[in-house]
Design an enzyme around this catalytic site. Sequence first.
Site, short mmCIF file in Angstrom:
data_model
loop_
_atom_site.label_atom_id
_atom_site.label_comp_id
_atom_site.label_asym_id
_atom_site.label_seq_id
_atom_site.Cartn_x
_atom_site.Cartn_y
_atom_site.Cartn_z
N ARG A 87 0.87 -1.14 0.20
CA ARG A 87 0.14 -0.04 0.13
C ARG A 87 0.79 1.24 -0.12
O ARG A 87 1.70 1.46 0.84
CB ARG A 87 -0.80 -0.15 1.23
N ARG A 96 -5.81 1.91 -4.58
CA ARG A 96 -4.93 1.27 -3.51
C ARG A 96 -4.98 -0.32 -3.63
O ARG A 96 -5.92 -0.77 -4.17
CB ARG A 96 -5.42 1.65 -2.08
N ASP A 99 -6.96 -1.75 1.25
CA ASP A 99 -7.52 -0.93 2.45
C ASP A 99 -8.14 -1.97 3.26
O ASP A 99 -9.05 -2.53 2.89
CB ASP A 99 -8.51 -0.04 1.73
N ASP A 101 -10.34 -1.35 6.75
CA ASP A 101 -11.06 -0.35 7.70
C ASP A 101 -11.67 -1.11 8.85
O ASP A 101 -12.47 -2.11 8.87
CB ASP A 101 -11.83 0.53 6.98
N1 ROI Z 1 -14.85 3.05 -3.59
C1 ROI Z 1 -15.20 1.59 -3.71
N2 ROI Z 1 -16.34 1.23 -4.48
N3 ROI Z 1 -14.78 0.72 -2.53
C2 ROI Z 1 -13.93 1.13 -1.71
O1 ROI Z 1 -13.32 0.30 -0.89
C3 ROI Z 1 -13.36 2.41 -1.78
N4 ROI Z 1 -12.59 3.07 -0.77
C4 ROI Z 1 -12.22 4.04 -0.72
C5 ROI Z 1 -12.73 5.22 -1.60
C6 ROI Z 1 -11.16 5.74 -2.53
C7 ROI Z 1 -13.17 6.34 -0.96
N5 ROI Z 1 -13.39 4.64 -2.64
C8 ROI Z 1 -14.07 3.50 -2.77
O2 ROI Z 1 -11.12 4.59 0.24
#
Ligand code: ROI
Length: 165
Positions: A87, A96, A99, A101
């Site tokens: 990343r 990315r 990610d 979260d």
């Molecule tokens: N959009 C989608 N569809 N899925 C994501 O995981 C995701 N993650 C993000 C941003 C760039 C806001 N857009 C995303 O961090």
Amino acid sequence: MSPPRQHAWIGLGSNLDGPREHVERALGELDRLPLTRRIAASRLYASAPLGPADQPDYINAVALLATRLSPLALLDQLQALEQRHGRVRRRRWGPRTLDLDLLLFDDQRVTLPRLTLPHPEMARRAFVLVPLAELAPSLVFDGQPLAHRAAGLDTRNLRPMLPQD
Ligand code: ROI
């Protein structure tokens, strides 16, 4: 005595360098974090990017963990895992490789510079709420079962992935 076992919900997303493999590998790695077990995982979903449209579609999923780590210790582990997937933080809301979260940690409310729980954006994002509701339709969030909240979102840009996809 070991600390109590608590439940943590994790949102996974990737849209670079073989996103499906990044998410599938990360689901396995979440099960091997210290003091942590993965209890469940949603299906994978393909979703159009939220934010700048000049990036590939995302693969998203949600996992449920049982952990004896604290929220911040778990966050450290998640960020280390993101790093191991290469990343690189370039632009805000940019593409990315992985990610991770931290969405919910039991029913804890946390407001710290590094971490806000529940995750402040989760209720507005179909790519988070739909897989979360798939795993826990009756979990109450903001006074409403997740299944009801998810039903109110625009899911036109979200589709469950099939094994042959
Ligand atoms: N959009 C989608 N569809 N899925 C994501 O995981 C995701 N993650 C993000 C941003 C760039 C806001 N857009 C995303 O961090």
